[in-house]
Motif scaffolding. Sequence first.
Motif, PDB file in Angstrom:
ATOM      1  N   UNK A  20      36.740  75.412  14.546  1.00  0.00           N
ATOM      2  CA  UNK A  20      37.003  73.843  15.053  1.00  0.00           C
ATOM      3  C   UNK A  20      35.556  73.375  16.080  1.00  0.00           C
ATOM      4  N   UNK A  21      34.944  74.080  16.172  1.00  0.00           N
ATOM      5  CA  UNK A  21      33.465  73.647  16.811  1.00  0.00           C
ATOM      6  C   UNK A  21      32.300  74.352  16.561  1.00  0.00           C
ATOM      7  N   UNK A  51      31.431  66.077   6.131  1.00  0.00           N
ATOM      8  CA  UNK A  51      32.225  67.168   5.856  1.00  0.00           C
ATOM      9  C   UNK A  51      33.219  67.413   7.145  1.00  0.00           C
ATOM     10  N   UNK A  52      32.646  66.732   8.298  1.00  0.00           N
ATOM     11  CA  UNK A  52      33.330  67.021   9.461  1.00  0.00           C
ATOM     12  C   UNK A  52      33.544  65.618  10.256  1.00  0.00           C
ATOM     13  N   UNK A  53      34.658  65.466  11.146  1.00  0.00           N
ATOM     14  CA  UNK A  53      34.708  64.479  12.051  1.00  0.00           C
ATOM     15  C   UNK A  53      34.483  65.061  13.334  1.00  0.00           C
ATOM     16  N   UNK A  59      35.423  69.524  16.307  1.00  0.00           N
ATOM     17  CA  UNK A  59      35.399  69.047  14.899  1.00  0.00           C
ATOM     18  C   UNK A  59      36.558  69.396  14.053  1.00  0.00           C
ATOM     19  N   UNK A  60      37.029  68.258  13.025  1.00  0.00           N
ATOM     20  CA  UNK A  60      38.066  68.649  11.981  1.00  0.00           C
ATOM     21  C   UNK A  60      37.409  68.295  10.663  1.00  0.00           C
ATOM     22  N   UNK A  61      37.884  68.782   9.745  1.00  0.00           N
ATOM     23  CA  UNK A  61      37.553  68.432   8.509  1.00  0.00           C
ATOM     24  C   UNK A  61      37.853  67.197   7.731  1.00  0.00           C
TER      25      UNK A  61
END
Length: 299
Positions: A20-21, A51-53, A59-61
Amino acid sequence: MGWLRDEIRLQIFLAVAEEGSFSGASRRLGASQPSLSSHVAALESSVGQALFIRTARGVRLTAAGEALAAHAKEVLAAAERASQAVQAAARSEKRLRIGGGEVLVTYLLPPALAALKKALPGLEADLRIADGPEIIEALHQGLLDVAILADQPEGPLHTARRFGQDQLVCLCPEDHPFCIRNRIAPRELAQEVLVVRHAGAADRRKADAWLADLGVKPRALMVADTLEALKHCVAAGLGVGLVPRAAARQEGTKPISVVGAPVFDYYQVHPRGGNEEAFELLLGALREAARRPSRGERG
C-alpha cells in the motif's frame, strides 16, 4: 506485451500493491524508493495505463492495476514453476565427482552413493581415490565437486562438515592368539610384524604418530601400500595391521580393539556453492553409512 516477461518490475508492482505504499515496498524488498518508483513508472508506460492512485497516505490500485495484479501473480507463479523444473532437471542430470581416501571411498561411500541416487535418480558419479593433500588440491583446481576425508582441511574456501567418527583396530589372522581376547594393550604390538600402508595414508600417519608417542616399536614393518593388499597379507598370516574400524572386514581375519587407539573424525568437504542439494543429501547418507557397525569385530 513484452512487459509481462519483466519479472522484476512485476514483483515490484505487486510489492507496492500489497504494502500500500512505496515506503513499505522499499523496506520489504531492500531497495530505494526512487528505484521502485522508476520501475513502476516504466511499467505504467509499457502498459499505457496508470496502475496506482497516489495519495498522501499511500497508493491504491486503479481498475487497470487490479486487472494486472491478478495476471502478474499467475505470470510470476508460472515463472517460478518453470525455474524449479529447470533446476530439478539440471540437478538430476548432474555428474558428481567425489574423491577421498581408500577407506572412505571403498567402504562408506558406496552405500551412501546408492542412497543418494535413490533421492536423485538421474545423478551420475565419478569416484577418485587419493591421499588427502591430493584430494584437496583437486578441489582447488575444480577437478572434484566434493571430498570425503579423515582430516578437516584448513582455510575459508571450503565447507567441511563432520559425518562420522572412527577408531583404529588391530586386524589379526583368525588363528592369532589375540583373537581369543576382546582387546589388547598397545605395547603388545612390539612383538608383532605390523603390516602398514604407504606413508601418505591418513590411517598410517595416525598409527605411526600414536605408536611413536607411546614409544612402541613393532618387531618389523611390512609395507603393503593399499588397504586391500594389507588385509590379504594379514589374512595370510604375514603380520597384523592397524586399520580403521570401518574397513575391518576381511575373510580369514578378526578385528580386535586396542586400548587407547586413535579416534578420528570423517568430514565431507566441498567448495562453497555448487550443488547444495546433492551435498546435503550425500552428507545425510554418509552419516547413516558411518553409523553401521563393521562386521565381525570383537570387543
